[in-house]
Design an enzyme around this catalytic site. Structure first.
Site, short mmCIF file in Angstrom:
data_model
loop_
_atom_site.label_atom_id
_atom_site.label_comp_id
_atom_site.label_asym_id
_atom_site.label_seq_id
_atom_site.Cartn_x
_atom_site.Cartn_y
_atom_site.Cartn_z
N LYS A 77 11.58 36.06 1.60
CA LYS A 77 11.62 37.49 1.97
C LYS A 77 10.23 38.00 2.29
O LYS A 77 9.22 37.43 1.82
CB LYS A 77 12.24 38.33 0.86
CG LYS A 77 11.57 38.24 -0.52
CD LYS A 77 10.40 39.16 -0.75
CE LYS A 77 9.84 39.06 -2.16
NZ LYS A 77 8.52 39.66 -2.34
N PRO A 91 6.23 28.14 -0.37
CA PRO A 91 5.21 27.95 -1.41
C PRO A 91 5.46 28.86 -2.61
O PRO A 91 5.84 30.02 -2.43
CB PRO A 91 3.90 28.32 -0.71
CG PRO A 91 4.27 29.00 0.56
CD PRO A 91 5.66 28.61 0.90
N GLY A 94 4.49 35.41 -3.12
CA GLY A 94 5.04 36.72 -2.77
C GLY A 94 6.22 36.63 -1.82
O GLY A 94 6.71 37.64 -1.32
N SER A 129 12.98 33.08 -6.76
CA SER A 129 14.07 34.05 -6.90
C SER A 129 15.19 33.73 -5.90
O SER A 129 16.38 33.87 -6.22
CB SER A 129 13.57 35.47 -6.63
OG SER A 129 12.54 35.79 -7.51
N ASP A 154 13.49 40.32 -8.28
CA ASP A 154 13.81 40.04 -6.88
C ASP A 154 15.13 39.29 -6.71
O ASP A 154 15.64 39.17 -5.59
CB ASP A 154 12.72 39.16 -6.24
CG ASP A 154 11.46 39.94 -5.91
OD1 ASP A 154 11.52 41.19 -5.89
OD2 ASP A 154 10.43 39.30 -5.67
#
Ligand code: C5P
Length: 305
Positions: A12, A97, A101, A106, A139
């Site tokens: 995301k 990776p 972020g 998740s 998340d």
């Protein structure tokens, strides 16, 4: 009923991440707009006769293959909550990776929950799956919902799916070669005295209408100052991105990855070359696209480069 299911676990990007304040439980109150992209892991989930969860990992990055992995914990939670009395085997192919972020861990967990629901307990309501997902991480509900875009509020777990007019749009995603510790970045967050954050409804309207230029111009992340303050190299990479034909740049999650939105793939490809010339192989740069994960068959999917 088939006993194995393969799911795409899409990464995301946070087009918008606002922090409304600190909460008493150690979390921060968020309003964030997320989109799914085709830089993705895959999970192959099978039901097994012998109880317990087994996880094997292959691919580009090393991650734990036991209870420290959110995919493992997702399977264990699903078995407990659904009462399905089955064992679970997961083959995870890791391309996103970790600590970047991009929501990789998740997303793996969300994909495991979706796969297990299909395989073992189709009667479990989608809303229950999203609730269970919230126990695994802030998340995970977005990924359990499996949507192209969403406004997520609370600590991130309240998901309102959005229509995305950007499906198919190119994005350049830059992983700087190191991750950020989420907890530490949130601890460093201070309310900005210099920037006025955009209204979510503005970026949501542009996203739904497919106005990439407006979305690009409005991309905002309240954690950017904390992240760039700790890792000044990210400000340099962002400058380099901004010097290409980019519509807008952003930081995703609590870092470390940056992204740029582009009008077309050719411009994005040129920007990728410019980054390689300036920073060499220390960066991993992926020319990805926004996707609707619900419309992608995991078996036919090809990893972007
Ligand atoms: O929920 P998750 O495990 O992904 O969060 C990791 C850490 O990030 C939390 O322990 C917390 O320190 C920070 N966080 C936060 N506010 C949020 C989400 C995460 O402070 N809304």
């Amino acid at each position: 009923m088939s006993e194995t299911r393969q799911e795409l676990a899409a990464a995301k990007l946070n087009l918008l991440l606002l922090i409304r304040g600190r909460r008493g439980d150690g979390y921060h109150e968020l309003a964030t707009v997320m989109v799914a992209i085709d830089w993705a892991d895959t999970v192959r989930v099978s039901l097994t006769a012998e109880p317990g969860v087994r996880l094997t990992v292959s691919g580009d990055w090393e991650v734990p293959a036991g209870p420290a992995n959110l995919a493992w914990r997702a399977a264990s939670l699903f078995v407990e909550r659904s009462g399905c009395h089955c064992g679970v085997a997961i083959e995870l192919t890791k391309r996103i990776p970790p600590g970047a972020g991009l929501g990789g861990g998740s997303s793996d967990a969300g994909a495991v929950l979706r796969a297990l629901r299909r395989l073992a307990a189709p009667a479990v309501p989608a809303a229950a799956l999203v609730e269970w997902a919230a126990e695994l991480g802030s998340d995970v509900p977005f990924f359990a919902a499996g949507c192209a875009a969403a406004l997520c509020e609370g600590r991130g777990e309240r998901v309102r799916p959005l229509r995305s007019g950007l499906v198919g749009s190119p994005v350049l995603v830059v992983y700087p070669g190191f991750g950020c510790a989420t907890r530490d970045i949130y601890r460093r967050w201070r309310k900005s005295l210099t920037s006025i954050p955009p209204e979510p409804k503005m970026i949501i309207a542009a996203l739904e209408a497919g106005l990439a230029e407006t979305v690009g111009r409005s991309a905002y992340n309240a954690l950017a100052e904390a992240v760039m303050g700790k890792f000044p190299i990210l400000a340099l990479i962002r400058e380099q991105l901004a010097a290409t034909g980019v519509l807008g740049t952003g930081l995703t999650g609590s870092g470390s990855s940056l992204f740029g939105l582009y009008r077309d793939r050719q411009e994005a490809g040129q920007a990728k070359e410019a980054l390689a010339q300036r920073f060499g192989t220390s960066l991993t740069v992926c020319l990805a696209s926004c996707i609707d994960p619900g419309g992608v068959e995991a078996a036919g999917w090809r990893s972007p480069k």
